[in-house]
Design a protein around this motif. Structure first.
Motif, PDB file in Angstrom:
ATOM      1  N   PHE A 101      22.658  15.513  16.860  1.00 42.15           N
ATOM      2  CA  PHE A 101      22.284  16.869  17.181  1.00 42.15           C
ATOM      3  C   PHE A 101      22.368  16.866  18.772  1.00 42.15           C
ATOM      4  N   LYS A 117      11.954  17.926  10.875  1.00 45.21           N
ATOM      5  CA  LYS A 117      12.278  18.394   9.526  1.00 45.21           C
ATOM      6  C   LYS A 117      13.063  17.192   8.727  1.00 45.21           C
ATOM      7  N   GLU A 120      18.295  13.299  10.680  1.00 44.73           N
ATOM      8  CA  GLU A 120      18.457  12.471  11.607  1.00 44.73           C
ATOM      9  C   GLU A 120      19.968  12.740  12.197  1.00 44.73           C
ATOM     10  N   PRO A 122      23.753  15.398  12.075  1.00 46.29           N
ATOM     11  CA  PRO A 122      24.372  16.822  11.383  1.00 46.29           C
ATOM     12  C   PRO A 122      25.201  16.156  10.094  1.00 46.29           C
ATOM     13  N   GLY A 146      24.579  22.148  -1.678  1.00 44.82           N
ATOM     14  CA  GLY A 146      23.496  21.223  -1.019  1.00 44.82           C
ATOM     15  C   GLY A 146      24.019  20.268   0.024  1.00 44.82           C
ATOM     16  N   GLY A 148      23.812  21.280   3.185  1.00 40.95           N
ATOM     17  CA  GLY A 148      23.359  21.737   4.641  1.00 40.95           C
ATOM     18  C   GLY A 148      23.958  23.039   5.146  1.00 40.95           C
ATOM     19  N   THR A 150      22.565  25.722   5.337  1.00 44.19           N
ATOM     20  CA  THR A 150      21.985  26.737   5.822  1.00 44.19           C
ATOM     21  C   THR A 150      21.365  26.247   7.486  1.00 44.19           C
ATOM     22  N   GLN A 403      14.461  19.866  -3.973  1.00 41.88           N
ATOM     23  CA  GLN A 403      14.976  18.471  -3.895  1.00 41.88           C
ATOM     24  C   GLN A 403      14.643  17.597  -5.060  1.00 41.88           C
ATOM     25  N   PHE A 430      21.916  17.303  -1.113  1.00 42.52           N
ATOM     26  CA  PHE A 430      22.292  16.506  -0.272  1.00 42.52           C
ATOM     27  C   PHE A 430      22.863  15.173  -0.147  1.00 42.52           C
TER      28      PHE A 430
END
Ligand SMILES: Nc1ncnc2c1ncn2[C@@H]1O[C@H](COP(=O)(O)OP(=O)(O)OP(=O)(O)O)[C@@H](O)[C@H]1O
Ligand SMILES: [Mg+2]
Length: 473
Positions: A101, A117, A120, A122, A146, A148, A150, A403, A430
């Protein structure tokens, strides 16, 4: 596909259903034990590059860089990050280019929110879309459920907002009220250390309250199209400085139900606006909108195959009158952490929820004909693990991210492949593992075949025994 072909798949007494392991609520409690010093080495890496400068300069630089190190360590060491998620994850989220990130030069306060959040690094869709969105380009992005999406649009949105400018600078449109609440919550969490005002606005709530709220500063507005259009038409929601419009579940927003509102809403935006469209499904119907409103969009497609790697899909061939019985068997045989059970109508949701309760299982239900307050309560309580099973209509098919859901059951088989894909994608979030079981009747057989063809996936007949390892890790 004979009704009796699952002979070993016997029905069981509901009492045999056991509460297995901690409830999702208890698990969540455990996860809230924050650890403060997550992967400190990771932070150190970037500051340890060798230098070839003269000794004097070197000493000065060392002093300087130690100060920088110290200050960068200070903020990272002070973060309240959740425990790392050590569950198995599939390539759908792990096959990244290796970006961090920090590579995107985001505001420190935003990075703090991201790490706190528990993100760790992207995910693939975030690696693709964050840097492009930051350049101001329009985007049309397709990535699996799922994985990511968002954060792939919220992070650039939060980065680009000027918190000193009192104006709505970003609008995020979503098709359902629950998804609006969820998305605004993600924005608030990621932007926790920023001074960005996030407002959520949807139908089913007091218009007057929204009008009052809009007299206060709002930088980022999340909502459903009808309500935002309403507020824009009344002149209380000023969108002339809104330089970014995000359409999540974009194909759904372009269905006949929403498209007219979207088209009108776009006219309230300035000419230099950026439009970001995200979904896991982009049928050809989106093309016309894209050609008319997007300017040289950057197209991202991370879906060379359509279904999630971590989700095992089965069907059980049943007669309509056997369905409840079959569900009972599934409840007694499966290791359900939390499940979502889809029906094709409001009426059937209510009837089934009643039946499930009579069978002795805990269950909530939700559909669009319920009062919004009640809907919010069910959504909130189910998310917090107050109940193991949720029966719903397609209201919860898109975007909902819980989740703890490891099992999805199509009590009624969906009519099209997009709906099937999104429903099934409520589990296995995820890159985690999940299980999807569809009850299929004689009438559904052609739909099953067509959906399999369209998704290029084989949905196998349910075996007598399902190994927990494929959906419980
Ligand atoms: N970089 C990341 N690291 C760890 N977890 C992440 C990361 N990005 C997103 N997640 C988590 O992954 C989950 C799914 O994310 P999200 O809801 O954005 O998926 P999506 O792609 O929008 O799915 P859908 O198509 O179903 O809407 C969320 O719980 C989110 O917190
Ligand atoms: Mg989503």
């Amino acid at each position: 596909m004979h009704p009796n072909s699952n002979q070993n798949f016997q029905y069981r007494n509901p009492q045999q259903y056991m509460q297995r392991g901690p409830t999702p609520y208890q698990q969540q409690q455990q996860q809230q034990h924050f650890q403060n010093q997550l992967t400190q080495q990771q932070w150190l890496r970037r500051n340890q590059l060798p230098s070839t400068d003269s000794p004097v300069e070197e000493v000065e630089k060392t002093v300087q860089s130690e100060a920088v190190d110290q200050s960068s360590q200070d903020w990272k060491a002070g973060l309240k990050t959740p425990l790392p998620d050590t569950r198995y994850k599939t390539e759908d989220v792990t096959a990244t280019k290796g970006n961090e990130f920090e590579d995107y030069f985001l505001k420190r306060e935003l990075l703090m929110g991201i790490y706190e959040k528990g993100f760790e690094r992207p995910s693939p869709i975030q690696e693709e879309s964050i840097p492009i969105a930051l350049t101001g380009s329009d985007i049309l992005a397709r990535a699996k459920n799922g994985t990511g999406k968002t954060a792939a649009f919220c992070i650039p949105a939060l980065e680009k907002i000027d918190q000193d400018k009192n104006a709505i600078q970003v609008v995020i449109l979503v098709p359902t009220r629950e998804l609006a609440l969820q998305t605004s919550q993600v924005c608030k969490e990621l932007g926790k250390h920023l001074k960005i005002e996030v407002m959520v606005t949807t139908g089913g709530t007091s218009l007057k309250d929204d009008i009052m709220r809009l007299y206060q500063p709002v930088h980022l507005l999340v909502g459903t199209p009808g309500r935002i259009l309403d507020l824009a038409k009344k002149g209380v929601c000023i969108l002339k400085d809104c330089s970014m419009l995000v359409m999540d579940e974009a194909d759904k927003l372009l269905s006949p139900e929403f498209q007219p509102s979207i088209e009108q809403l776009i006219h309230f935006l300035p000419a230099n606006r950026q439009i970001l469209m995200f979904s896991a499904t982009f049928p050809v119907t989106v093309k016309d909108f894209r050609d008319r409103h997007l300017r040289k969009p950057y197209v991202i497609n991370l879906m060379d195959e359509l279904t999630l790697k971590g989700i095992t899909q089965f069907y059980a061939f049943v007669e309509e009158r056997q369905k409840v019985h079959c569900l009972n068997t599934l409840f007694s045989k499966l290791q359900i952490n939390q499940s979502i059970i889809f029906c094709n109508s409001v009426n059937r949701v209510e009837l089934l929820a009643k039946k499930i309760t009579e069978l002795g299982f805990s269950c909530f239900y939700i559909h669009a004909k319920m009062l919004q307050d009640h809907r919010n309560r069910v959504f909130h309580d189910f998310r917090n693990g107050a109940c193991r099973n949720l029966v719903c209509t397609d209201l919860f098919t898109r975007g909902i991210d819980i989740q703890a859901v490891n099992v999805v059951i199509n009590f009624d088989f969906p009519k099209n492949s997009e709906t099937y894909l999104h429903r099934v994608g409520r589990s296995g979030r995820f890159g985690h593992l999940g299980l999807a079981v569809s009850l299929v009747t004689y009438e559904d057989r052609f739909n099953l075949y067509r959906i399999e063809q369209e998704l290029g996936t084989e949905i196998k007949q349910i075996p007598p025994h399902i190994d927990q390892a494929i959906y419980c890790q």
